[in-house]
Design an enzyme around this catalytic site. Structure first.
Site, PDB file in Angstrom:
ATOM      1  N   LYS A 119      -2.772   3.457   9.668  1.00 45.30           N
ATOM      2  CA  LYS A 119      -1.838   4.290   8.909  1.00 45.30           C
ATOM      3  C   LYS A 119      -2.068   4.083   7.408  1.00 45.30           C
ATOM      4  O   LYS A 119      -2.756   3.162   6.993  1.00 45.30           O
ATOM      5  CB  LYS A 119      -0.392   3.947   9.281  1.00 45.30           C
ATOM      6  CG  LYS A 119       0.016   2.513   8.969  1.00 45.30           C
ATOM      7  CD  LYS A 119       1.445   2.250   9.394  1.00 45.30           C
ATOM      8  CE  LYS A 119       1.837   0.800   9.070  1.00 45.30           C
ATOM      9  NZ  LYS A 119       3.259   0.540   9.349  1.00 45.30           N
ATOM     10  N   ARG A 122      15.594  -0.044  11.222  1.00 45.87           N
ATOM     11  CA  ARG A 122      14.944   1.151  10.668  1.00 45.87           C
ATOM     12  C   ARG A 122      15.142   2.297  11.650  1.00 45.87           C
ATOM     13  O   ARG A 122      15.867   3.253  11.369  1.00 45.87           O
ATOM     14  CB  ARG A 122      13.443   0.888  10.451  1.00 45.87           C
ATOM     15  CG  ARG A 122      13.119  -0.087   9.355  1.00 45.87           C
ATOM     16  CD  ARG A 122      11.638  -0.101   9.015  1.00 45.87           C
ATOM     17  NE  ARG A 122      10.778  -0.417  10.147  1.00 45.87           N
ATOM     18  CZ  ARG A 122       9.501  -0.741  10.043  1.00 45.87           C
ATOM     19  NH1 ARG A 122       8.931  -0.760   8.844  1.00 45.87           N
ATOM     20  NH2 ARG A 122       8.765  -1.018  11.101  1.00 45.87           N
ATOM     21  N   HIS A 169       9.669  -4.222  16.569  1.00 43.29           N
ATOM     22  CA  HIS A 169       8.984  -4.762  15.395  1.00 43.29           C
ATOM     23  C   HIS A 169       9.844  -5.892  14.830  1.00 43.29           C
ATOM     24  O   HIS A 169      11.061  -5.745  14.688  1.00 43.29           O
ATOM     25  CB  HIS A 169       8.787  -3.671  14.339  1.00 43.29           C
ATOM     26  CG  HIS A 169       7.850  -4.063  13.238  1.00 43.29           C
ATOM     27  ND1 HIS A 169       6.489  -3.899  13.343  1.00 43.29           N
ATOM     28  CD2 HIS A 169       8.076  -4.623  12.023  1.00 43.29           C
ATOM     29  CE1 HIS A 169       5.914  -4.342  12.229  1.00 43.29           C
ATOM     30  NE2 HIS A 169       6.864  -4.785  11.416  1.00 43.29           N
ATOM     31  N   ARG A 176      -1.008  -4.874  17.837  1.00 38.59           N
ATOM     32  CA  ARG A 176      -1.102  -3.846  16.801  1.00 38.59           C
ATOM     33  C   ARG A 176      -1.693  -4.507  15.546  1.00 38.59           C
ATOM     34  O   ARG A 176      -0.965  -5.048  14.710  1.00 38.59           O
ATOM     35  CB  ARG A 176       0.274  -3.237  16.520  1.00 38.59           C
ATOM     36  CG  ARG A 176       0.996  -2.720  17.765  1.00 38.59           C
ATOM     37  CD  ARG A 176       2.260  -1.944  17.429  1.00 38.59           C
ATOM     38  NE  ARG A 176       3.231  -2.682  16.650  1.00 38.59           N
ATOM     39  CZ  ARG A 176       4.325  -3.268  17.141  1.00 38.59           C
ATOM     40  NH1 ARG A 176       4.593  -3.213  18.438  1.00 38.59           N
ATOM     41  NH2 ARG A 176       5.165  -3.915  16.355  1.00 38.59           N
ATOM     42  N   TYR A 204      -0.031   1.306 -25.739  1.00 38.91           N
ATOM     43  CA  TYR A 204       1.305   1.868 -25.960  1.00 38.91           C
ATOM     44  C   TYR A 204       2.323   0.758 -26.236  1.00 38.91           C
ATOM     45  O   TYR A 204       2.323  -0.287 -25.593  1.00 38.91           O
ATOM     46  CB  TYR A 204       1.754   2.654 -24.732  1.00 38.91           C
ATOM     47  CG  TYR A 204       0.981   3.930 -24.509  1.00 38.91           C
ATOM     48  CD1 TYR A 204       1.086   5.013 -25.384  1.00 38.91           C
ATOM     49  CD2 TYR A 204       0.132   4.059 -23.413  1.00 38.91           C
ATOM     50  CE1 TYR A 204       0.372   6.179 -25.181  1.00 38.91           C
ATOM     51  CE2 TYR A 204      -0.589   5.225 -23.187  1.00 38.91           C
ATOM     52  CZ  TYR A 204      -0.462   6.278 -24.079  1.00 38.91           C
ATOM     53  OH  TYR A 204      -1.176   7.431 -23.869  1.00 38.91           O
ATOM     54  N   CYS A 207      -2.554   1.759 -19.144  1.00 41.56           N
ATOM     55  CA  CYS A 207      -2.338   3.192 -19.347  1.00 41.56           C
ATOM     56  C   CYS A 207      -2.536   3.948 -18.028  1.00 41.56           C
ATOM     57  O   CYS A 207      -2.881   3.363 -17.007  1.00 41.56           O
ATOM     58  CB  CYS A 207      -3.307   3.721 -20.399  1.00 41.56           C
ATOM     59  SG  CYS A 207      -3.286   2.817 -21.961  1.00 41.56           S
ATOM     60  N   ASP A 245      -4.905   5.997 -17.170  1.00 40.94           N
ATOM     61  CA  ASP A 245      -6.290   6.094 -16.729  1.00 40.94           C
ATOM     62  C   ASP A 245      -7.169   4.947 -17.202  1.00 40.94           C
ATOM     63  O   ASP A 245      -8.335   4.873 -16.813  1.00 40.94           O
ATOM     64  CB  ASP A 245      -6.910   7.400 -17.243  1.00 40.94           C
ATOM     65  CG  ASP A 245      -5.993   8.583 -17.023  1.00 40.94           C
ATOM     66  OD1 ASP A 245      -5.694   8.875 -15.862  1.00 40.94           O
ATOM     67  OD2 ASP A 245      -5.567   9.196 -18.024  1.00 40.94           O
TER      68      ASP A 245
END
Length: 372
Positions: free
Chosen positions: A40, A140, A170, A223, A268, A314, A316
């Protein structure tokens, strides 16, 4: 999103490490147990299809995914082994799951009733395989009331279009030293199993942590999730009972180098100020790639030396303080080995006060995956 193949930032996945980790677990299997590879979230950031095909070659018995779209992606890539969807799908999608021969989780009697009422379930195709999820303490999804569970099993058994193939749960604390809550959940799971009017083919509760540290807990499916990718489910809290090999390394290159003068500020917010003349290197990776903004102050490896990330990360790019001048194109390791020194995903997670799962899953789609 476009994958940035022409940028020098890369997540490299070592296929031999994946193979080794699967072999390690296969050697530990008890009679009747099978391994389902958990792929997943794009294979925990490693690439779902590529990891699934590799795991297939190593002899796993099936796969686990989070949702129906992840499952369909595997089917359309030619994966024919059983695929278990661990999350709840919308009841109206049950016919689609049947069409693709997917196994789905059942979390409530209401969900089951709605599926049974769906006339689109095909009586010609093979029955839709179901694994009933028990909520033993994660809260959950799953059956919390034993009587609802028993009624639902009987309901499934009465339907020719459905098959009660499995039941699972779980654990919340399988990766912790204190097993008090784990034991409470295991006892709860056993109580549900004892009440089941029919015993299904699969009864499973073993994620990586349970398989590694609680082998006495009965589970005929392992699993294998984070362990598949070579990482300790507990981070650094518990020692691994056997060796694993981390499969992923994250690397880039210096794309710009300059000498700062004392008093120059970086990035920044001007949160970093050079105290003396310093060499600064710029890396083509930022928070849009999953290299978290809070990694300011963490380190990367250049020529086997730890170099601090200075100034805010930043979108990028990010900047590092170099011990001396290095030319543009010099390799930089963010996760992995460099000239005998290592930074692990757990090291990154520790700085961010999170877990390695999140670090790997956050590595963005712009970063290409290369398999070696």
């Amino acid at each position: 999103m476009v994958t940035s193949w022409n940028r020098p930032t890369t997540l490299t996945v070592n296929k031999k490490a994946i193979q080794f980790n699967i072999e390690q677990e296969l050697k530990r299997l008890q009679p009747g147990q099978e391994v389902f590879a958990v792929v997943k979230a794009n294979g925990y950031g490693h690439g779902a299809i590529e990891i699934a095909k590799l795991a297939l070659e190593e002899g796993v018995s099936g796969f686990c995914v989070s949702n129906i779209d992840e499952a369909i992606e595997l089917r359309e890539a030619g994966i024919l082994l059983p695929i278990l969807i661990l999350g709840v799908i919308t009841p109206s999608l049950a016919p689609l799951a049947q069409q693709y021969d997917l196994t789905v989780a059942v979390a409530s009697k209401e969900w089951l009733t709605e599926v049974i009422a769906n006339d689109e379930l095909d009586t010609i195709r093979a029955p839709l395989k179901l694994h009933l999820k028990i909520d033993t303490g994660m809260h959950r999804i799953g059956f919390y009331d034993v009587e609802d569970f028993v009624t639902s099993v009987e309901l499934v058994e009465s339907q020719p279009r459905l098959i009660y193939e499995g039941v699972f749960t779980h654990f919340a604390t399988a990766d912790e030293a204190d097993d008090t809550y784990f034991s409470q959940q295991a006892q709860c799971f056993n109580q549900f199993i004892e009440k089941s009017p029919v015993k299904p083919k699969y009864i499973h509760c073993a994620n990586s942590a349970t398989a590694f540290w609680h082998q006495a807990c009965p589970s005929n499916i392992i699993r294998l999730g984070i362990g598949l990718y070579g990482l300790n489910p507990s981070g650094k809290a518990l020692d691994m009972p056997f060796e694993l090999q981390p499969a992923a390394s994250l690397t880039t290159e210096l794309v710009f180098v300059k000498e700062l003068q004392a008093g120059d500020k970086v990035s920044y917010g001007a949160t970093y100020e050079a105290k003396s003349n310093e060499w600064l290197g710029t890396l083509p990776i930022g928070y849009a790639d999953g290299w978290n903004r809070h990694l300011q102050g963490f380190k990367v490896l250049v020529d086997g030396q730890f170099c601090e990330i200075v100034g805010r990360v930043c979108m990028d790019q990010c900047m590092i303080r170099l011990p001396k001048h290095y030319p543009v194109g010099t390799p930089v390791t963010l996760i992995g080995e460099n000239s005998g020194q290592v930074i692990t995903a757990d090291d990154v997670a520790e700085h961010l006060q999170t877990i390695s799962y999140e670090v790997l899953c956050d590595i963005g789609a712009r970063i290409p995956r290369r398999y070696v």
